[in-house]
Design a protein around this motif. Structure first.
Motif, mmCIF file in Angstrom:
data_model
loop_
_atom_site.group_PDB
_atom_site.id
_atom_site.type_symbol
_atom_site.label_atom_id
_atom_site.label_comp_id
_atom_site.label_asym_id
_atom_site.label_seq_id
_atom_site.Cartn_x
_atom_site.Cartn_y
_atom_site.Cartn_z
ATOM 1 N N SER A 192 -0.304 21.956 -25.594
ATOM 2 C CA SER A 192 -1.393 23.105 -25.466
ATOM 3 C C SER A 192 -2.255 22.872 -24.420
ATOM 4 O O SER A 192 -3.083 21.800 -24.410
ATOM 5 C CB SER A 192 -1.876 23.836 -26.837
ATOM 6 O OG SER A 192 -0.929 24.212 -27.597
ATOM 7 N N ALA A 193 -2.821 23.927 -23.867
ATOM 8 C CA ALA A 193 -3.916 23.772 -22.921
ATOM 9 C C ALA A 193 -5.031 24.312 -23.451
ATOM 10 O O ALA A 193 -5.185 25.322 -24.214
ATOM 11 C CB ALA A 193 -3.663 24.459 -21.599
ATOM 12 N N THR A 194 -6.072 23.394 -23.197
ATOM 13 C CA THR A 194 -7.613 24.043 -23.247
ATOM 14 C C THR A 194 -8.566 24.103 -22.387
ATOM 15 O O THR A 194 -8.471 23.399 -21.348
ATOM 16 C CB THR A 194 -8.140 23.069 -24.480
ATOM 17 O OG1 THR A 194 -8.181 21.950 -24.040
ATOM 18 C CG2 THR A 194 -7.312 23.121 -25.718
ATOM 19 N N ARG A 195 -9.789 24.958 -22.495
ATOM 20 C CA ARG A 195 -10.519 25.154 -21.308
ATOM 21 C C ARG A 195 -11.869 24.414 -21.678
ATOM 22 O O ARG A 195 -12.389 24.328 -22.801
ATOM 23 C CB ARG A 195 -10.915 26.801 -21.248
ATOM 24 C CG ARG A 195 -11.769 26.610 -20.067
ATOM 25 C CD ARG A 195 -12.198 28.392 -19.899
ATOM 26 N NE ARG A 195 -13.264 28.655 -18.850
ATOM 27 C CZ ARG A 195 -13.670 29.984 -18.588
ATOM 28 N NH1 ARG A 195 -13.123 31.036 -18.878
ATOM 29 N NH2 ARG A 195 -14.627 30.034 -17.857
ATOM 30 N N SER A 196 -12.667 23.824 -20.720
ATOM 31 C CA SER A 196 -13.826 23.056 -20.884
ATOM 32 C C SER A 196 -14.712 23.408 -19.701
ATOM 33 O O SER A 196 -14.014 23.487 -18.449
ATOM 34 C CB SER A 196 -13.422 21.773 -21.170
ATOM 35 O OG SER A 196 -14.784 20.889 -20.964
ATOM 36 N N SER A 197 -15.896 23.614 -19.864
ATOM 37 C CA SER A 197 -16.906 23.950 -18.988
ATOM 38 C C SER A 197 -17.209 22.672 -18.276
ATOM 39 O O SER A 197 -17.837 22.707 -17.015
ATOM 40 C CB SER A 197 -18.157 24.324 -19.539
ATOM 41 O OG SER A 197 -18.780 23.685 -20.474
ATOM 42 N N ALA A 198 -16.781 21.536 -18.781
ATOM 43 C CA ALA A 198 -17.016 20.168 -17.934
ATOM 44 C C ALA A 198 -15.971 20.043 -16.831
ATOM 45 O O ALA A 198 -16.215 19.133 -15.959
ATOM 46 C CB ALA A 198 -16.969 19.258 -18.871
ATOM 47 N N VAL A 199 -14.951 20.944 -16.691
ATOM 48 C CA VAL A 199 -13.910 20.845 -15.626
ATOM 49 C C VAL A 199 -14.170 21.744 -14.502
ATOM 50 O O VAL A 199 -14.486 22.778 -14.723
ATOM 51 C CB VAL A 199 -12.460 21.071 -16.274
ATOM 52 C CG1 VAL A 199 -11.399 20.943 -15.178
ATOM 53 C CG2 VAL A 199 -12.170 20.193 -17.348
ATOM 54 N N PRO A 200 -14.163 21.264 -13.415
ATOM 55 C CA PRO A 200 -14.374 22.517 -12.305
ATOM 56 C C PRO A 200 -13.672 23.473 -12.199
ATOM 57 O O PRO A 200 -12.604 23.503 -12.743
ATOM 58 C CB PRO A 200 -14.631 21.541 -10.953
ATOM 59 C CG PRO A 200 -14.724 20.272 -11.547
ATOM 60 C CD PRO A 200 -13.965 20.079 -12.851
ATOM 61 N N VAL A 201 -14.194 24.627 -11.269
ATOM 62 C CA VAL A 201 -13.374 25.822 -11.239
ATOM 63 C C VAL A 201 -12.143 25.373 -10.666
ATOM 64 O O VAL A 201 -12.022 24.631 -9.831
ATOM 65 C CB VAL A 201 -14.080 26.714 -10.232
ATOM 66 C CG1 VAL A 201 -13.209 28.018 -9.859
ATOM 67 C CG2 VAL A 201 -15.537 27.375 -11.079
ATOM 68 N N ARG A 202 -11.025 26.014 -10.954
ATOM 69 C CA ARG A 202 -9.654 25.950 -10.399
ATOM 70 C C ARG A 202 -9.094 24.552 -10.277
ATOM 71 O O ARG A 202 -8.429 23.983 -9.417
ATOM 72 C CB ARG A 202 -9.415 26.422 -9.022
ATOM 73 C CG ARG A 202 -9.841 27.906 -8.805
ATOM 74 C CD ARG A 202 -9.188 28.772 -7.938
ATOM 75 N NE ARG A 202 -7.355 28.811 -8.116
ATOM 76 C CZ ARG A 202 -6.798 29.610 -8.805
ATOM 77 N NH1 ARG A 202 -7.373 30.664 -9.286
ATOM 78 N NH2 ARG A 202 -5.572 29.478 -8.896
ATOM 79 N N ARG A 203 -9.421 23.771 -11.517
ATOM 80 C CA ARG A 203 -9.105 22.365 -11.625
ATOM 81 C C ARG A 203 -8.410 21.944 -12.999
ATOM 82 O O ARG A 203 -9.005 22.429 -13.924
ATOM 83 C CB ARG A 203 -10.137 21.394 -11.337
ATOM 84 C CG ARG A 203 -9.735 20.053 -10.901
ATOM 85 C CD ARG A 203 -10.949 19.061 -10.488
ATOM 86 N NE ARG A 203 -10.469 18.095 -9.740
ATOM 87 C CZ ARG A 203 -10.352 17.887 -8.422
ATOM 88 N NH1 ARG A 203 -10.585 18.847 -7.708
ATOM 89 N NH2 ARG A 203 -10.127 16.781 -7.755
ATOM 90 N N VAL A 204 -7.580 21.300 -12.949
ATOM 91 C CA VAL A 204 -6.788 20.881 -14.275
ATOM 92 C C VAL A 204 -6.787 19.428 -14.513
ATOM 93 O O VAL A 204 -6.566 18.817 -13.456
ATOM 94 C CB VAL A 204 -5.505 21.386 -14.319
ATOM 95 C CG1 VAL A 204 -4.517 20.904 -15.628
ATOM 96 C CG2 VAL A 204 -5.319 22.898 -14.265
ATOM 97 N N VAL A 205 -7.275 18.859 -15.510
ATOM 98 C CA VAL A 205 -7.169 17.637 -15.978
ATOM 99 C C VAL A 205 -6.080 17.174 -17.014
ATOM 100 O O VAL A 205 -6.220 17.654 -17.902
ATOM 101 C CB VAL A 205 -8.484 16.936 -16.279
ATOM 102 C CG1 VAL A 205 -8.493 15.546 -16.600
ATOM 103 C CG2 VAL A 205 -9.404 17.188 -15.258
ATOM 104 N N VAL A 206 -5.222 16.501 -16.414
ATOM 105 C CA VAL A 206 -3.915 16.041 -17.616
ATOM 106 C C VAL A 206 -4.212 14.613 -17.906
ATOM 107 O O VAL A 206 -4.254 13.696 -16.909
ATOM 108 C CB VAL A 206 -2.729 16.148 -16.719
ATOM 109 C CG1 VAL A 206 -1.459 15.684 -17.471
ATOM 110 C CG2 VAL A 206 -2.382 17.677 -16.507
ATOM 111 N N THR A 207 -4.276 14.435 -19.187
ATOM 112 C CA THR A 207 -4.433 13.109 -19.507
ATOM 113 C C THR A 207 -3.113 12.664 -20.590
ATOM 114 O O THR A 207 -2.625 13.148 -21.268
ATOM 115 C CB THR A 207 -5.603 12.703 -20.492
ATOM 116 O OG1 THR A 207 -6.802 13.081 -19.923
ATOM 117 C CG2 THR A 207 -5.672 11.310 -21.055
ATOM 118 N N LEU A 208 -2.393 11.483 -19.839
ATOM 119 C CA LEU A 208 -1.059 11.153 -20.536
ATOM 120 C C LEU A 208 -1.345 10.302 -21.681
ATOM 121 O O LEU A 208 -1.860 9.193 -21.280
ATOM 122 C CB LEU A 208 -0.192 10.593 -19.367
ATOM 123 C CG LEU A 208 0.010 11.504 -18.198
ATOM 124 C CD1 LEU A 208 0.800 10.672 -17.303
ATOM 125 C CD2 LEU A 208 0.785 12.927 -18.467
#
Length: 499
Positions: free
Chosen positions: A437-453
């Motif tokens: 599942s995906a979650t939102r975080s204010s620490a991640v910039p606009v229109r950016r996704v961080v995937v951690t494997l």
């Protein structure tokens, strides 16, 4: 615009046929069109993103920039930014409409190769214009005849893509939409979130509100700043049509001669119809259209990619044809069947209490941004698998996402997908691909996704995407599941809240 035609069709015997602009573009398609088992009617609504009039002359600069907020007359060209197929059952009854996302990457009729479906008109028009100009044609005649080639290519491309015959069509450009909006303004709409977009001029608060003609055009044209991009714009268009019908019906406008004459004046001035369309017969067959008994569905996409340097929608033509056929068959065999669609919430049309069992199959991806290349994806490797982050970044890039940072991360956790504002739909698609599942975080910039494997990560495979949802399982329940389409469907006749 088709609604205006339905509402004014009864005047055909008096003065409707005078002054109409008609086209013979459908003639070339009729012999090769798929066969129909009955007298149902398929109408294609074409919204042309052109800042030119019927003769090819530029609209006044001040009008384009200030009222239409549409840049210069050179922008947009002859793209068909709206393509909606409306199916009307032979005996009347509920109308089923299909919106085709404008960036769907399809085979363009006439052996022209693969392009965005919106480009079929402009490609064919340019070819015809060069050929006809070489023969000495110029001016309005050159424009009229080259546009006919554009219409023919668009009609043939849509007919081939959907696998159903097109019986009639209507074409309107930006000016036509504006003129229609002026007749019916103010138009009530509803937004789930406040928006401010300098490109379209859309600047609206959240909630219910009424728009004038200029604002209405901005409302249906906005795509920047919307989580679903072009796909959200498609839902805006559907909601706007629903609101127009709701207003005209609630005010008794279909029996208001002055209002109908105003709509008819727009049809005569700004609309092109096929020359075989009997408007009086159509008005008799389609009373449910003006009554609001219609439902809009956005046809599904399979993902995103970059082709010829542009972001496009990947599609599964076989899946699309199957879905359209299934919905049309249901419409033809039931006047008011229990459509399995997830109705958006709006006053007057609450969500249906009747549930339709979903087909047993993998869940499809949620709606995703129309421009994947504007979403940057960072991939961090905490899986302990050498090169996993680089490989996953390449796979996501192949799907059309912009590659971001690749780095190692401390191990110990599972795979995660975190996103910033404006990247929720993209994150959900990526998360579905990875089974999380995906979650939102204010620490991640606009229109950016961080995937951690994380630990236990297994690559989905090069270019893999979530499995598409079939329209129906062989031998199983033939009812179309609510999640078969791209986003929520819009039921006409109310004020639908949209993004």
């Amino acid at each position: 615009m088709i609604l205006a035609i339905a509402g004014t069709g009864w005047l055909a015997g008096h003065w409707l046929t005078k002054g109409l602009t008609t086209s013979r573009a459908l003639e070339a398609l009729r012999k090769s069109a798929p066969r129909k088992p009955d007298d149902s009617v398929n109408l294609l609504l074409i919204g042309l993103d052109s800042r030119k009039d019927m003769n090819g002359d530029d609209l006044p600069k001040e009008f384009v920039q200030q009222e239409l907020h549409a840049g210069s007359s050179g922008i947009g060209g002859y793209n068909t930014n709206t393509l909606i197929l409306m199916h009307i059952p032979a005996g009347g009854g509920k109308v089923t409409a299909f919106s085709i996302p404008r960036d769907d990457y399809v085979q363009v009729a006439g052996g022209r190769g693969e392009h965005k479906i919106k480009e079929a008109y402009g490609i064919a028009k340019a070819e015809a214009q060069d050929r006809l100009a070489a023969q000495g044609l110029k001016g309005a005649e050159l424009e009229h005849r080259s546009r006919e080639a554009g219409r023919e290519a668009t009609l043939a491309t849509v007919q081939d893509f959907l696998g159903v015959p097109i019986d009639h069509f209507a074409e309107v450009n930006l000016l036509g939409f504006y003129d229609i909006a002026k007749v019916v303004q103010p138009v009530p709409v509803c937004l789930r979130h406040a928006v401010h977009d300098r490109f379209s001029g859309a600047d609206f608060p959240a909630g219910r509100q009424e728009l004038d003609a200029r604002q209405a055009l901005a409302f249906v044209r906005q795509r920047h700043g919307l989580e679903g991009g072009d796909l959200d714009r498609t839902h805006r268009q559907q909601a706007f049509l629903s609101s127009v019908v709701h207003k005209l019906t609630s005010q008794g406008a279909w029996s208001d001669i002055d209002k109908l004459e105003g709509l008819l004046d727009v049809v005569k001035k700004d609309v092109v119809l096929d020359d075989q369309w009997d408007l009086l017969a159509f008005a008799r067959q389609a009373p449910d259209l003006t009554g609001g008994d219609a439902e809009f569905h956005t046809l599904p996409i399979a993902g995103f990619a970059t082709r010829k340097g542009e972001a496009v929608n990947l599609v599964d033509p076989a899946r699309v044809r199957s879905l359209v056929r299934e919905m049309i068959d249901r419409s033809n065999h039931s006047d008011h069947s229990d459509h399995a669609s997830d109705h958006a919430d709006h006053p007057g049309h609450p969500r249906s209490d009747r549930s339709v069992p979903p087909v047993a199959s993998p869940s499809p991806p949620p709606p995703v941004p129309a421009d994947a290349s504007s979403t940057t994806v960072d991939v961090h490797n905490a899986s302990g698998v050498r090169g996993a982050a680089a490989a996953e970044s390449r796979s996501l890039s192949a799907l059309g996402y912009a590659p971001g940072h690749i780095a190692n991360a401390p191990g110990g956790g599972g795979t995660s997908v975190v996103h910033g504002r404006g990247a929720g739909a993209a994150a959900r698609q990526i998360a579905a691909r990875l089974g999380v599942s995906a979650t939102r975080s204010s620490a991640v910039p606009v229109r950016r996704v961080v995937v951690t494997l994380g630990s236990g990560f297994t690559a989905p495979g090069p270019g893999a995407a979530p499995s598409p949802h079939p329209a129906a399982a062989p031998g199983g329940d033939s009812r179309v599941p609510s999640d078969a389409f791209q986003g929520r469907s819009v039921r006409m006749g109310g004020i639908t809240c949209v993004d």
